[in-house]
Design an enzyme around this catalytic site. Sequence first.
Site, PDB file in Angstrom:
ATOM      1  N   MET A  30       0.828  -1.137   0.008  1.00  0.00           N
ATOM      2  CA  MET A  30      -0.004  -0.208  -0.100  1.00  0.00           C
ATOM      3  C   MET A  30       0.793   1.216  -0.183  1.00  0.00           C
ATOM      4  O   MET A  30       0.500   2.267   0.437  1.00  0.00           O
ATOM      5  CB  MET A  30      -1.084  -0.004   1.161  1.00  0.00           C
ATOM      6  CG  MET A  30      -1.960  -1.263   1.194  1.00  0.00           C
ATOM      7  SD  MET A  30      -3.606  -0.857   1.987  1.00  0.00           S
ATOM      8  CE  MET A  30      -2.767  -0.539   3.766  1.00  0.00           C
ATOM      9  N   HIS A  34       8.919   1.499   3.108  1.00  0.00           N
ATOM     10  CA  HIS A  34      10.182   1.518   4.092  1.00  0.00           C
ATOM     11  C   HIS A  34      11.107   0.316   4.031  1.00  0.00           C
ATOM     12  O   HIS A  34      10.615  -0.547   3.036  1.00  0.00           O
ATOM     13  CB  HIS A  34       9.602   1.347   5.751  1.00  0.00           C
ATOM     14  CG  HIS A  34       8.712   0.471   5.841  1.00  0.00           C
ATOM     15  ND1 HIS A  34       8.918  -0.900   6.114  1.00  0.00           N
ATOM     16  CD2 HIS A  34       7.282   0.410   6.444  1.00  0.00           C
ATOM     17  CE1 HIS A  34       7.875  -1.640   6.253  1.00  0.00           C
ATOM     18  NE2 HIS A  34       7.026  -0.866   6.350  1.00  0.00           N
ATOM     19  N   HIS A  37       9.616  -3.351   3.250  1.00  0.00           N
ATOM     20  CA  HIS A  37       9.167  -3.517   2.028  1.00  0.00           C
ATOM     21  C   HIS A  37      10.250  -3.681   0.897  1.00  0.00           C
ATOM     22  O   HIS A  37      10.287  -4.619   0.147  1.00  0.00           O
ATOM     23  CB  HIS A  37       8.348  -2.339   1.452  1.00  0.00           C
ATOM     24  CG  HIS A  37       6.957  -2.106   2.292  1.00  0.00           C
ATOM     25  ND1 HIS A  37       6.896  -0.931   2.844  1.00  0.00           N
ATOM     26  CD2 HIS A  37       5.702  -2.591   2.380  1.00  0.00           C
ATOM     27  CE1 HIS A  37       5.701  -0.934   3.546  1.00  0.00           C
ATOM     28  NE2 HIS A  37       5.050  -1.972   3.088  1.00  0.00           N
ATOM     29  N   GLY A 150       4.946 -10.106   4.281  1.00  0.00           N
ATOM     30  CA  GLY A 150       5.823  -9.997   5.528  1.00  0.00           C
ATOM     31  C   GLY A 150       4.974 -10.695   6.731  1.00  0.00           C
ATOM     32  O   GLY A 150       3.642 -10.830   6.853  1.00  0.00           O
ATOM     33  N   LEU A 187       9.205  -2.332  11.793  1.00  0.00           N
ATOM     34  CA  LEU A 187       9.088  -1.435  10.562  1.00  0.00           C
ATOM     35  C   LEU A 187       7.780  -1.427   9.988  1.00  0.00           C
ATOM     36  O   LEU A 187       7.288  -2.624  10.144  1.00  0.00           O
ATOM     37  CB  LEU A 187      10.266  -1.288   9.327  1.00  0.00           C
ATOM     38  CG  LEU A 187      11.591  -1.482   9.538  1.00  0.00           C
ATOM     39  CD1 LEU A 187      12.454  -1.582   8.526  1.00  0.00           C
ATOM     40  CD2 LEU A 187      11.792  -0.385  10.457  1.00  0.00           C
TER      41      LEU A 187
HETATM   42  O1  PAF Z   1      -0.039  -5.797   3.738  1.00  0.00           O
HETATM   43  C1  PAF Z   1      -0.751  -4.731   3.101  1.00  0.00           C
HETATM   44  O2  PAF Z   1      -0.061  -3.720   2.890  1.00  0.00           O
HETATM   45  C2  PAF Z   1      -1.838  -4.827   2.440  1.00  0.00           C
HETATM   46  O3  PAF Z   1      -2.770  -5.470   3.312  1.00  0.00           O
HETATM   47  C3  PAF Z   1      -1.934  -5.681   1.086  1.00  0.00           C
HETATM   48  C4  PAF Z   1      -1.560  -7.070   1.236  1.00  0.00           C
HETATM   49  C5  PAF Z   1      -0.954  -4.657   0.050  1.00  0.00           C
HETATM   50  C6  PAF Z   1      -3.216  -5.559   0.406  1.00  0.00           C
HETATM   51  O4  PAF Z   1      -3.726  -4.344   0.024  1.00  0.00           O
END
Ligand code: PAF
Length: 283
Positions: A30, A34, A37, A150, A187
């Site tokens: 989303m 950071h 990710h 994660g 994080l």
């Molecule tokens: O973990 C997230 O950031 C969200 O739930 C995801 C998996 C991208 C779905 O929108």
Amino acid sequence: MQLIKKASELQAVLAEARRGDKSVGFLPTMGALHEGHLTLARRAVNENDISVVSVFVNPTQFNNKTDLETYPRNVEEDARKLSEVGVDLVFAPGAEEFYTKEEMENRFEFDFGGLDQVMEGKFRPGHFNGVVQVVSKLFRLVAPTRAYFGEKDFQQLAIIRRMVKVMGFKLEIVGCPIVREESGLALSSRNALLTEEQRKLATNIHAVLAESRLFVGQTSVKELHDSTISAINHHDGLEVEYYDIVDGRTLKSVSRWDDTDYIVGCVTVYCGKVRLIDNIRLK
Ligand code: PAF
């Protein structure tokens, strides 16, 4: 790196790029990226021929309007970071193009087999319907070989694994360990909403969980559960929403240490108005 906004364009570019049976690694996000990710993005790059990252603040998984409105967004900065780690394609659609009117208006239904009745599911009604809706739609678009998630969102990972089985997706789900600051703070994009002081305060969440591990098997599950909550709440400005000690596969609460061989403590804590989640493997 190519930044793509339209689903049809993503499919066309991917169809061309994957010719000759190339593997595709996919990381759904989303945004507000950071190091956590980026660690996952690096794996997607290193373990596959083509890497795709989606950046989409999915409105259907928010059950709180303010939370959706204040969720940090910065697509250009995200794209720059992803380009630096070598990601091939970034898919960043707008909500109006991504979902049909019908998808936006009707609640998506999925049989969670009870996995949504606990923890986040209990406190964020409808949240996981939205997660399954967006991730299944993205999986259909990208058709990845591997998808990366994660372990911080422990319940989400368990639900995605079930979704893959139930919906029959042919892909591998790769669960990745929590990435932490040196202070121990997990994080999270939400950390950006913390003041400097709150950030220090929030380090107590992991500190308490890590210390509690020393008492596994020494004290009852109930005692450890209650003392963990008290120890976190003891810090002014931290308030536990829930702490569940669960079987890492079924997410069902355990009452004894020998109930199963895989036990995880999952917590959600409000630090001021910011909702933070974390977990720790206890066994
Ligand atoms: O973990 C997230 O950031 C969200 O739930 C995801 C998996 C991208 C779905 O929108």
